[in-house]
Design a protein around this motif. Structure first.
Motif, PDB file in Angstrom:
ATOM      1  N   ASP A   3       0.852  -1.175   0.000  1.00  0.00           N
ATOM      2  CA  ASP A   3       0.000   0.000   0.000  1.00  0.00           C
ATOM      3  C   ASP A   3       0.898   1.238   0.000  1.00  0.00           C
ATOM      4  OD1 ASP A   3      -2.412  -1.456  -0.008  1.00  0.00           O
ATOM      5  OD2 ASP A   3      -2.224  -1.812   2.143  1.00  0.00           O
ATOM      6  N   LEU A   4       0.283   2.408  -0.113  1.00  0.00           N
ATOM      7  CA  LEU A   4       1.067   3.622  -0.319  1.00  0.00           C
ATOM      8  C   LEU A   4       0.564   4.739   0.575  1.00  0.00           C
ATOM      9  CD1 LEU A   4       3.291   4.965  -2.075  1.00  0.00           C
ATOM     10  CD2 LEU A   4       1.462   5.688  -3.632  1.00  0.00           C
ATOM     11  N   LEU A   5       1.487   5.403   1.262  1.00  0.00           N
ATOM     12  CA  LEU A   5       1.179   6.553   2.096  1.00  0.00           C
ATOM     13  C   LEU A   5       1.811   7.775   1.435  1.00  0.00           C
ATOM     14  CD1 LEU A   5       1.412   6.496   5.981  1.00  0.00           C
ATOM     15  CD2 LEU A   5       1.476   8.582   4.618  1.00  0.00           C
ATOM     16  N   VAL A   6       0.966   8.718   0.989  1.00  0.00           N
ATOM     17  CA  VAL A   6       1.426   9.893   0.255  1.00  0.00           C
ATOM     18  C   VAL A   6       1.252  11.141   1.119  1.00  0.00           C
ATOM     19  CG1 VAL A   6       1.168  11.284  -1.838  1.00  0.00           C
ATOM     20  CG2 VAL A   6       0.768   8.811  -1.920  1.00  0.00           C
ATOM     21  N   ILE A   7       2.283  11.987   1.141  1.00  0.00           N
ATOM     22  CA  ILE A   7       2.226  13.276   1.825  1.00  0.00           C
ATOM     23  C   ILE A   7       2.242  14.369   0.761  1.00  0.00           C
ATOM     24  CG2 ILE A   7       3.313  14.822   3.495  1.00  0.00           C
ATOM     25  CD1 ILE A   7       4.807  12.316   4.576  1.00  0.00           C
ATOM     26  N   PRO A   8       1.086  14.949   0.414  1.00  0.00           N
ATOM     27  CA  PRO A   8       1.081  16.060  -0.536  1.00  0.00           C
ATOM     28  C   PRO A   8       1.676  17.304   0.137  1.00  0.00           C
ATOM     29  CG  PRO A   8      -1.101  15.061  -0.314  1.00  0.00           C
ATOM     30  CD  PRO A   8      -0.277  14.585   0.833  1.00  0.00           C
ATOM     31  N   ALA A   9       2.582  17.982  -0.550  1.00  0.00           N
ATOM     32  CA  ALA A   9       3.266  19.135   0.046  1.00  0.00           C
ATOM     33  C   ALA A   9       3.429  20.225  -1.005  1.00  0.00           C
ATOM     34  CB  ALA A   9       4.629  18.713   0.607  1.00  0.00           C
ATOM     35  N   ARG A  10       2.680  21.316  -0.844  1.00  0.00           N
ATOM     36  CA  ARG A  10       2.753  22.448  -1.756  1.00  0.00           C
ATOM     37  C   ARG A  10       3.467  23.613  -1.085  1.00  0.00           C
ATOM     38  NH1 ARG A  10      -1.514  24.989  -2.260  1.00  0.00           N
ATOM     39  NH2 ARG A  10      -1.105  25.993  -4.256  1.00  0.00           N
ATOM     40  N   PHE A  11       4.250  24.344  -1.874  1.00  0.00           N
ATOM     41  CA  PHE A  11       4.928  25.523  -1.341  1.00  0.00           C
ATOM     42  C   PHE A  11       3.990  26.716  -1.282  1.00  0.00           C
ATOM     43  CE2 PHE A  11       7.702  29.210  -1.284  1.00  0.00           C
ATOM     44  CZ  PHE A  11       8.736  28.815  -0.453  1.00  0.00           C
ATOM     45  N   GLY A  12       3.045  26.799  -2.225  1.00  0.00           N
ATOM     46  CA  GLY A  12       2.289  28.020  -2.445  1.00  0.00           C
ATOM     47  C   GLY A  12       1.024  28.163  -1.631  1.00  0.00           C
ATOM     48  N   SER A  13       1.059  27.918  -0.328  1.00  0.00           N
ATOM     49  CA  SER A  13      -0.104  28.164   0.514  1.00  0.00           C
ATOM     50  C   SER A  13      -0.392  29.667   0.561  1.00  0.00           C
ATOM     51  CB  SER A  13       0.152  27.642   1.929  1.00  0.00           C
ATOM     52  OG  SER A  13      -0.825  28.098   2.830  1.00  0.00           O
ATOM     53  N   THR A  14      -1.660  30.039   0.367  1.00  0.00           N
ATOM     54  CA  THR A  14      -1.996  31.463   0.359  1.00  0.00           C
ATOM     55  C   THR A  14      -1.914  32.075   1.760  1.00  0.00           C
ATOM     56  OG1 THR A  14      -4.336  30.888   0.531  1.00  0.00           O
ATOM     57  CG2 THR A  14      -3.459  31.269  -1.678  1.00  0.00           C
ATOM     58  N   ARG A  15      -2.264  31.288   2.772  1.00  0.00           N
ATOM     59  CA  ARG A  15      -2.270  31.830   4.134  1.00  0.00           C
ATOM     60  C   ARG A  15      -0.930  31.670   4.850  1.00  0.00           C
ATOM     61  NH1 ARG A  15      -7.511  29.167   6.745  1.00  0.00           N
ATOM     62  NH2 ARG A  15      -6.999  27.474   5.300  1.00  0.00           N
ATOM     63  N   LEU A  16      -0.110  30.731   4.401  1.00  0.00           N
ATOM     64  CA  LEU A  16       1.187  30.506   5.039  1.00  0.00           C
ATOM     65  C   LEU A  16       2.171  30.048   3.973  1.00  0.00           C
ATOM     66  CD1 LEU A  16       2.543  30.568   7.858  1.00  0.00           C
ATOM     67  CD2 LEU A  16       1.999  28.139   8.079  1.00  0.00           C
ATOM     68  N   PRO A  17       2.705  30.988   3.182  1.00  0.00           N
ATOM     69  CA  PRO A  17       3.601  30.611   2.073  1.00  0.00           C
ATOM     70  C   PRO A  17       4.791  29.792   2.558  1.00  0.00           C
ATOM     71  CG  PRO A  17       2.940  32.910   1.902  1.00  0.00           C
ATOM     72  CD  PRO A  17       2.453  32.431   3.241  1.00  0.00           C
ATOM     73  N   GLY A  18       5.154  28.776   1.762  1.00  0.00           N
ATOM     74  CA  GLY A  18       6.262  27.907   2.135  1.00  0.00           C
ATOM     75  C   GLY A  18       5.965  27.033   3.322  1.00  0.00           C
ATOM     76  N   LYS A  19       4.691  26.729   3.532  1.00  0.00           N
ATOM     77  CA  LYS A  19       4.249  26.046   4.750  1.00  0.00           C
ATOM     78  C   LYS A  19       5.022  24.774   5.073  1.00  0.00           C
ATOM     79  CE  LYS A  19      -0.038  24.395   4.824  1.00  0.00           C
ATOM     80  NZ  LYS A  19      -1.521  24.326   5.039  1.00  0.00           N
ATOM     81  N   PRO A  20       5.300  23.875   4.139  1.00  0.00           N
ATOM     82  CA  PRO A  20       6.011  22.649   4.525  1.00  0.00           C
ATOM     83  C   PRO A  20       7.398  22.886   5.121  1.00  0.00           C
ATOM     84  CG  PRO A  20       4.998  22.403   2.371  1.00  0.00           C
ATOM     85  CD  PRO A  20       4.902  23.850   2.712  1.00  0.00           C
ATOM     86  N   LEU A  21       7.998  24.030   4.817  1.00  0.00           N
ATOM     87  CA  LEU A  21       9.350  24.325   5.295  1.00  0.00           C
ATOM     88  C   LEU A  21       9.358  25.218   6.525  1.00  0.00           C
ATOM     89  CD1 LEU A  21      11.119  24.889   1.852  1.00  0.00           C
ATOM     90  CD2 LEU A  21      10.742  22.760   3.107  1.00  0.00           C
ATOM     91  N   VAL A  22       8.182  25.618   6.991  1.00  0.00           N
ATOM     92  CA  VAL A  22       8.090  26.414   8.210  1.00  0.00           C
ATOM     93  C   VAL A  22       8.527  25.574   9.400  1.00  0.00           C
ATOM     94  CG1 VAL A  22       6.444  27.498   9.804  1.00  0.00           C
ATOM     95  CG2 VAL A  22       6.304  27.962   7.350  1.00  0.00           C
ATOM     96  N   ARG A  23       9.307  26.183  10.276  1.00  0.00           N
ATOM     97  CA  ARG A  23       9.818  25.449  11.449  1.00  0.00           C
ATOM     98  C   ARG A  23       8.852  25.577  12.620  1.00  0.00           C
ATOM     99  NH1 ARG A  23      14.613  23.073  11.478  1.00  0.00           N
ATOM    100  NH2 ARG A  23      15.846  23.338   9.580  1.00  0.00           N
TER     101      ARG A  23
END
Length: 269
Positions: A3-23
């Protein structure tokens, strides 16, 4: 067949740009979610983990975390779409595809593994967890929505756990709430956790169907399943220690750090 576990990760969040890289307390949001996924996959067995992104900054970071990366088209507008694109490109194709949203750092790995186990034995198109809120948690959700009205989702379900509806509004409306509060500690409101285990054939049907009316109004892609007449099974789970909606704003980051300071850091466990 894994089976497969996918983590979708977009940089372009309108409310929190670069959200996946926020610490958050020293670790990026993506690092926290990847760790949840890797632990869950180990518990479930026969499950691969992939970060799905259209951004090379996120891809490099995911690879540095030791996670497989799949580059997906920028025009894919939803997490389920990215999960489907990754799944249908694999050989052999997985039977179950888990979409672990990239803004959910506090989902317990055991919960994800249990969801995979349920999906493997269910005929539902989709399996997803919900939490029944006690009155204090409902009060906290109401206060949070006063500041961020589109953060947090509720679910209405039948007695067998079949989902009837999802909404960014707090549902159901409650008559005679004071009487209900005196009757017991639990409210009738279920909060939905943004975690899905799909049957791949159902996910492909979903992706082949245009966005539906209420999906567009609410901004909730799972409503497309219901408007298509497909069956979503919900699983009631205990609330995580670090209970909060997804990371959508700078205020949510601050709240996550407050929870870590109060309850400890699950990333370090």
């Amino acid at each position: 067949m894994s089976d497969l576990l996918v983590i979708p990760a977009r940089f372009g969040s309108t409310r929190l740009p670069g959200k996946p890289l926020v610490r958050i307390a020293g670790h990026t949001l993506l690092a926290r979610v990847v760790r949840v996924a890797q632990c869950a996959a180990a518990l479930a067995g026969d499950c691969d983990v992939v970060v799905a992104t259209d951004d090379h900054r996120i891809a490099r970071h995911a690879e540095g975390l030791g996670c497989e990366v799949a580059m997906t088209a920028a025009e894919i507008g939803s997490g389920s779409g990215r999960a489907c694109a990754v799944a249908i490109g694999r050989d052999p194709r997985p039977g179950i595809v888990v979409n672990l949203q990239g803004d959910a750092p506090f989902v317990p790995p055991a919960m994800v593994a249990a969801l995979i186990a349920t999906a493997r034995h269910s005929s539902a198109a989709c399996v997803t967890p919900v939490i029944r809120l006690d009155w204090s948690a409902l009060d906290a959700m109401r206060a949070h929505k006063a500041r961020s009205p589109f953060s947090g989702t509720t679910c209405v379900r039948d007695a067998e756990g079949r989902a009837l509806w999802f909404s960014k509004t707090i549902l159901p409306a409650i008559r005679e709430e004071a009487t209900l509060r005196m009757a017991g500690p639990l409210s009738p409101v279920f909060r939905h956790l943004g975690l899905y285990a799909y049957r791949l054939d159902a996910l492909e049907r979903f992706e082949a169907t245009p966005p539906t009316t209420h999906e567009r109004l609410e901004g909730l892609e799972q409503l497309r399943f219901l408007e298509m007449g497909l069956f979503i099974q919900t699983v009631a789970v205990e609330p995580p220690t670090h209970a909060m909606s997804g990371i959508d704003t700078a205020e949510d980051v601050a709240l996550a750090e407050q929870l870590i300071a109060r309850f400890g850091d699950p990333h370090a466990a």
